[in-house]
Motif scaffolding. Structure first.
Motif, mmCIF file in Angstrom:
data_model
loop_
_atom_site.group_PDB
_atom_site.id
_atom_site.type_symbol
_atom_site.label_atom_id
_atom_site.label_comp_id
_atom_site.label_asym_id
_atom_site.label_seq_id
_atom_site.Cartn_x
_atom_site.Cartn_y
_atom_site.Cartn_z
ATOM 1 N N ASN A 50 -0.295 -36.207 -8.823
ATOM 2 C CA ASN A 50 -1.126 -35.004 -8.944
ATOM 3 C C ASN A 50 -2.107 -34.886 -7.786
ATOM 4 O OD1 ASN A 50 0.017 -33.988 -11.291
ATOM 5 N ND2 ASN A 50 -1.332 -35.167 -12.618
ATOM 6 N N ASP A 51 -2.714 -36.010 -7.377
ATOM 7 C CA ASP A 51 -3.650 -35.981 -6.248
ATOM 8 C C ASP A 51 -2.940 -35.589 -4.953
ATOM 9 O OD1 ASP A 51 -5.684 -36.704 -7.960
ATOM 10 O OD2 ASP A 51 -5.745 -38.809 -7.313
ATOM 11 N N SER A 52 -1.754 -36.147 -4.745
ATOM 12 C CA SER A 52 -0.987 -35.807 -3.539
ATOM 13 C C SER A 52 -0.588 -34.337 -3.546
ATOM 14 C CB SER A 52 0.271 -36.675 -3.445
ATOM 15 O OG SER A 52 -0.075 -38.026 -3.285
ATOM 16 N N ILE A 79 -0.020 -27.903 -3.407
ATOM 17 C CA ILE A 79 1.024 -27.547 -4.360
ATOM 18 C C ILE A 79 0.377 -27.242 -5.694
ATOM 19 C CG2 ILE A 79 3.079 -28.381 -5.552
ATOM 20 C CD1 ILE A 79 3.575 -30.192 -3.138
ATOM 21 N N ASP A 80 0.832 -26.160 -6.337
ATOM 22 C CA ASP A 80 0.281 -25.762 -7.630
ATOM 23 C C ASP A 80 0.835 -26.668 -8.720
ATOM 24 O OD1 ASP A 80 -0.976 -24.440 -9.683
ATOM 25 O OD2 ASP A 80 0.434 -22.764 -9.722
#
Length: 93
Positions: free
Chosen positions: A55-57, A63-64
């Motif tokens: 999610n962090d990346s 990216i949504d």
């Protein structure tokens, strides 16, 4: 009442537990359970860390990550529209 866990019924679970008690002894079972619990917790923590990294990346790359939430909202909107449309029909039947 049938109790099934991973396609294993209650009698099979009882036999497995009996064999575990005979092999390891009753005094070792809490220690084994603690070790299994720790292992499961480590796997869960590692999985959560991987999810967080992904999610962090994704956020860093722009990216949504709310795509699933958008799909769910759209599906719920369609469900509500169908319920609004079929509500009078259901009441008449």
């Amino acid at each position: 009442m049938n109790v099934h866990f991973l396609f294993i019924g209650a009698p099979e679970i009882f036999v497995i537990l009996l064999i575990v008690v005979m092999v390891f002894g009753a005094d070792k079972i809490p220690e084994i359970a603690r070790g299994l619990g720790k292992g499961m917790r480590q796997v869960k923590d590692a999985t959560n860390d991987i999810k967080k990294e992904i999610n962090d990346s994704a956020k860093n790359q722009g990216i949504d990550t709310n795509l699933a939430k958008d799909f769910k909202k759209g599906i719920n909107d369609v469900k509500e529209n169908i319920d609004d449309f079929t509500g009078p029909i259901k009441r008449n039947l």
